[in-house]
Design an enzyme around this catalytic site. Structure first.
Site, PDB file in Angstrom:
ATOM      1  N   GLU A 117       1.084  -1.126   0.229  1.00 55.91           N
ATOM      2  CA  GLU A 117      -0.035  -0.312  -0.006  1.00 55.91           C
ATOM      3  C   GLU A 117       0.926   1.207  -0.495  1.00 55.91           C
ATOM      4  OE1 GLU A 117      -3.278   0.089  -0.755  1.00 55.91           O
ATOM      5  OE2 GLU A 117      -3.636  -1.880  -0.208  1.00 55.91           O
ATOM      6  N   HIS A 140      -3.048   2.198   8.877  1.00 58.95           N
ATOM      7  CA  HIS A 140      -3.949   1.379   7.981  1.00 58.95           C
ATOM      8  C   HIS A 140      -4.980   0.747   8.394  1.00 58.95           C
ATOM      9  CE1 HIS A 140      -6.356  -0.366   5.269  1.00 58.95           C
ATOM     10  NE2 HIS A 140      -5.865  -1.373   4.936  1.00 58.95           N
ATOM     11  N   HIS A 142      -7.457  -2.582   9.419  1.00 58.32           N
ATOM     12  CA  HIS A 142      -8.982  -2.879   9.279  1.00 58.32           C
ATOM     13  C   HIS A 142      -9.829  -3.046  11.087  1.00 58.32           C
ATOM     14  CE1 HIS A 142      -6.368  -5.621   6.296  1.00 58.32           C
ATOM     15  NE2 HIS A 142      -6.609  -4.223   6.157  1.00 58.32           N
ATOM     16  N   HIS A 211     -13.241  -3.137   3.861  1.00 60.46           N
ATOM     17  CA  HIS A 211     -12.005  -3.371   4.320  1.00 60.46           C
ATOM     18  C   HIS A 211     -10.921  -3.043   5.445  1.00 60.46           C
ATOM     19  CE1 HIS A 211      -7.952  -3.205   1.979  1.00 60.46           C
ATOM     20  NE2 HIS A 211      -7.612  -3.213   2.983  1.00 60.46           N
TER      21      HIS A 211
END
EC number: 4.1.2.19
Length: 273
Positions: A117, A140, A142, A211
């Site tokens: 990413e 980032h 989840h 996501h």
């Protein structure tokens, strides 16, 4: 003589944060990634920046970050392993002068690469630095309940934000600009990076439906705390809905009073007059 990089505050911060993200269940397996913009002064204390281990090409234009240093989690690496083996799971990289590659200065000792990413992260750093020169972290993960909300809640930024604000009093204070939401897109692509970075110009929290979430901030603690606060609100919402739904909540008048007390202004148009 340079100092031992294992004693560097930025390595310890990254190890602690990745461990916490794994412990909370927000970064299962090799899920999640973090990029941490480093000051050259703190890097040269621990590394000879002229000693390039290898050069890794990039598929996007990172020229706006040319010469900058980052601590980055590795592609395919498990957050649960960072604390025990930082040199395998993390890397210190410098963006090349033409922005087409990164130079590895430390880490990825098993031949690993930066997170897949990286385009989304670097594009987000560029966007955030354009509005906040002190931004240093893009994260980032989840986050479980935020992720679940994207299946059951209306996916408009205004309504999603309002629900989070109404679930926990601190939310308006922590993210008065609300949350951004992009469409579902294939991860690891320039397309998702471009969509995320466009939202990052106005928001520090970006929801990736079905996501996870992206957060940005001036420090590791600030960024983690930003996501943590939104996730707590999403968890409360989940519990409330399982208990029969909302019967009373923080009103718009109360949110306005909250903003006045803490000198923050809710995003224009998000509160009813």
């Amino acid at each position: 003589m340079t100092k031992d990089i294992m004693d560097a505050v930025f390595i310890k911060e990254m190890a602690k944060t990745t461990s916490n993200l794994y412990r909370l269940g927000w970064d299962e397996r090799n899920g999640g990634n973090i990029t941490y913009l480093l000051d050259e002064k703190e890097v040269v204390e621990y590394l000879d920046v002229k000693q390039i281990i290898r050069t890794i090409p990039m598929d996007f234009d990172g020229e706006k970050l040319a010469g900058k240093y980052f601590l980055v989690t590795g592609s395919g690496k498990y957050f649960k392993n960072v604390e025990e083996a930082p040199a395998v799971n993390l890397g210190v990289i410098q963006v090349s002068e033409d922005g087409k590659a990164v130079h590895l200065l430390w880490g990825y000792t098993d031949g690993g690469l930066p997170t897949s990413e990286l385009p989304a992260h670097f594009m987000s750093h560029i966007a955030r630095l354009s509005v906040d020169p002190e931004n240093r972290v893009v994260m980032h993960c989840h986050a479980t309940h935020l992720l679940a909300m994207t299946f059951t809640h209306e996916l408009t930024e205004r309504e999603f934000t309002r629900t989070l604000w109404q679930m926990c009093t601190e939310c308006l204070v922590v993210f008065p600009e609300g949350v951004g939401i992009i469409p579902w897109l294939v991860p690891g692509t320039n397309e998702i990076g471009e969509a995320t970075s466009e939202k990052m110009k106005e928001n520090r929290l970006i929801v990736w439906p079905h996501h996870g979430i992206y957060g940005a901030g001036k420090s590791m603690d600030e960024t983690f705390g930003l996501i943590e606060t939104a996730e707590k609100a999403a968890e409360v919402y989940t519990i409330v809905m399982s208990q029969g739904g909302i019967k009373q909540a923080i009103t718009d008048e109360q949110l306005k009073a909250l903003g006045e007390r803490f000198s923050v202004e809710a995003k224009a148009g998000y509160l009813n007059n």
